[in-house]
Design an enzyme around this catalytic site. Sequence first.
Site: not given
Length: 405
Positions: A101, A349
């Site tokens: 990510c 994230h």
Amino acid sequence: MLPCLANSRFVHCNCFVSHHTRLLSSMNSWFEFRLQLFKQYSSIRLYVTARMAGSSFSRFNRSASLPYGTQDVSRDDTDSSVSEQDKPSAMRGLMNYRLSCCVNALLQSFSATQELVDLLNTWNPDHKDKESVPLELRETLLTMQSDQSHSVPPHQDFLHCLNRNAIRFYVQQDADEVFLSILNFIQQQMSNNTVAQKIQCLYKVNVETYLQCIECKHTNTGTSFVLSLPLNIKESNNTLEDCLRFFFRLQELKDMDKCFCQRCGEKRPSKQGFKLISLPPVLCFHLKRFRNYHGYTRKLNCKVTFPETLNISDILTAEALSQSYAHDNDSQYSLYAVIVHIGEALFGHYTAYIRHHNDKSWYYADDSYVKQVTWEEVQTTYGGQRGGTAYMLLYRRTAKESYSG
């Protein structure tokens, strides 16, 4: 909590997961599952960067510890997983491939930097090399911008290339570190030095290092550059403008921080700092949200507001500018990419907000999921509340400029 040493460049947390189905079924929550995996399978690799001489120019040092920024996505991510209703024609989502990510968010920002794409397209390598980061980056960006569908994720070869260049799979990365590493790989691996230098000049902020003895006024100056401006933030409300002013504010060095003065022949109280020489076509800011507290890492979720347009001449005073600063340069910039960190220091994230260069609309990219958003939604990343916080900001000079270097 992990111990985090001061002066480390970055810490990598390896999360090689096995028997995950059995572990998950025995845990009461996803958080407990991740925590148990971390305890069982984590190993720490510490990369120590050389410190700059003395305490001078310490603001160029990276954060004492940096965020852990990838999250294994449990949903079924494929290149075509975005629904037709939500899928915009301007952007393509990227599946989370082996904890990617962080790279996914950066690739969205690179794809939106058309100046970079154009320069990469002028390069004609002698041969194809699977270990060449600039070559794989070019192929990935071209695929991302094409309308054709592909059975293989468009960034898979690029991720394998990064893995061969020590940016490993299943390792939680820091976005600013990976961003700088990719730009460094371009300089090191591109066969055409002229094109490589032009790409560096896209992001290159030239500064003057300044050190003056308070007693005799003797001054030492030098030149340096950064590809992203590392901005300290306070544990209260901040503005991007104030953070930028603080970066260029002269600081007084005294007591144990005194510097040796060649004219006085001994250590004296001094003033040190940076002065701006020139601005690049693409201006990147790194908001240093991660701090070392007594050997542990903590994320600063405090509020940092930033505008959609920015005029550097209206922010910096004459004291912050070098005598060689070109005052006739256009210093008006427009925001086009925000790299967002969601979570805390140990688990998190990355996502991205991108203002596409074609339709000028804002989009939100969370791995393979992409949707069109408003500027008001981008502003939710200021911080000060739960949710994602802006970590990197990319601005483009609005005037028509040549990026030939």
